[in-house]
Scaffold this active site. Structure first.
Site, PDB file in Angstrom:
ATOM      1  N   SER A   9       1.055  -1.634  -0.077  1.00  0.00           N
ATOM      2  CA  SER A   9       0.280   0.172  -0.130  1.00  0.00           C
ATOM      3  C   SER A   9       1.012   1.353   0.247  1.00  0.00           C
ATOM      4  O   SER A   9       0.279   2.089  -0.354  1.00  0.00           O
ATOM      5  CB  SER A   9      -1.068  -0.223   0.819  1.00  0.00           C
ATOM      6  OG  SER A   9      -0.489   0.538   2.556  1.00  0.00           O
ATOM      7  N   LYS A  38       0.151   4.939   6.618  1.00  0.00           N
ATOM      8  CA  LYS A  38      -0.197   5.391   5.885  1.00  0.00           C
ATOM      9  C   LYS A  38      -0.118   6.512   5.982  1.00  0.00           C
ATOM     10  O   LYS A  38       0.369   6.997   7.136  1.00  0.00           O
ATOM     11  CB  LYS A  38      -1.594   5.519   5.761  1.00  0.00           C
ATOM     12  CG  LYS A  38      -2.243   3.404   5.869  1.00  0.00           C
ATOM     13  CD  LYS A  38      -2.304   3.660   4.287  1.00  0.00           C
ATOM     14  CE  LYS A  38      -3.458   2.394   3.534  1.00  0.00           C
ATOM     15  NZ  LYS A  38      -2.408   1.690   4.250  1.00  0.00           N
TER      16      LYS A  38
END
Lengths: 203, 203
Positions: free
Chosen positions: B125, B163
DNA sequence: CATTTTACGAAACATAGGTATAGGTATGAA
DNA sequence: TTCATACCTATACCTATGTTTCGTAAAATG
């Protein structure tokens, strides 16, 4: 690894602790003494721990308990490697002037006996391999490469570059990991080392 | 300290080396054997080094040589941080079971007083930020984040994730660095730390 | 339920390894 | 010259320490 029993875990902790305080391991009798158990009981524990791959003991060598399982090993120190300028600026490399500080590397991962150095990466040519501008590349000094290795090489007389290495029929292909950079085909290269580690720092 | 003779210095170096390889010190006989000298000769050297404050030996205890002089003690240049499982598997984190060895970090770069830990990255990701599957992320434990920081956060009750952090009007956006992963919008997050370093090992 | 593993004790055995004795040579300071 | 220290050999002593033998008993395992 097989799970340890409570007692066995206590024994390992004692050995670690003793080691930290004395710089050498305890004897079987000292282990027994600490828990108030017999020599044989302590001996059994050590043997059990050895069977489970936590320890190693020299046969019939006194006080020769060695902890070999990673999870119980003391935190090791790092090895300093010199940072020799950057790849792209190319040039001297290995010249004294080119010394740019040192970087400490977790030495669990380094092979003994190999020479290491570090370079700071310039440019985006390896961006698709997750190697960004400014990253530190830790290189193992080695003269030969295998297909697919990411290597540091001197091409021709000038440029020092970090690329993926492929030997083709009668030429060598140095492949960037970025479509904007075309592969370099050449025979005249000198392998200066193989990428071992990337270290990136965020502010 | 009093100066060491050449021979004495060699002996200390041998002891250091032996220690590094075995995790416990050599016996007097092993020292002698290494230099091809008699037991007594080796014994004399150890006693001399003890007089000069380099070593300490247990009286009549086998293999009980301890290096006590700073200059000969192994210097630790790195800080060990615990590797607490991986990001994606999510889950407990900070739970004891979740201990997965340690990683040594060059401590030139670490701020004193901060707590650090490491996680192994799972998944793609963050691939466009040059963070690949399997990389080690060194995290500084901190409860607040600023826009653009790459953070470790617990979202809701389950997932722990790495993230990029953005605070928007009345919500928080956690942005992956891969178009295949849509941003997460939420308010219910707990910041578990800020990315400080990426360490990637090749083979 | 049989078998293996864990956990422990008392005593004896075997030897690895610290220490001592009795020497030797060489160097450098007092 | 004499004394101290570094450096060494060879042999012996002795005890600290690994290992074994012979047990007991509970707990885990299949």
């Amino acid at each position: 690894m097989k799970d340890l029993t409570k007692r066995q875990h206590e024994v390992v902790l004692f050995i670690q602790d003793y080691l930290a305080h004395h710089g050498y391991p305890p004897t079987i009798r000292e282990i027994g003494g600490n828990f108030g158990i017999s020599v044989k009981a302590a001996f059994d524990h050590v043997k059990a721990l050895q069977r489970k791959g936590i320890l190693k003991t020299g046969e019939s060598r006194s006080r020769a308990i060695e902890i070999i399982h990673d999870a119980f090993l003391p935190k090791k120190e790092g090895t300093s490697v010199p940072v020799l300028g950057n790849v792209a600026a190319g040039m001297p490399l290995f010249a004294e002037e080119n010394f740019d500080g040192t970087l400490t590397i977790p030495n669990e991962r380094l092979k003994r006996g190999s020479r290491y150095y570090a370079l700071q990466v310039k440019g985006d040519s390896m961006i698709h391999a997750g190697i960004l501008d400014g990253d530190f590349a830790v290189i193992r000094y080695h003269q030969e490469a295998e297909n697919g290795d990411i290597i540091v090489a001197r091409v021709g007389d000038e440029a020092v570059t970090l690329k993926r290495f492929y030997r083709e029929n009668n030429r060598i292909r140095l492949q960037a990991e970025n479509p904007e950079f075309p592969p370099i085909y050449t025979q005249d290269i000198q392998v200066l080392g193989i990428l071992q580690m990337i270290i990136r720092e965020y502010v």
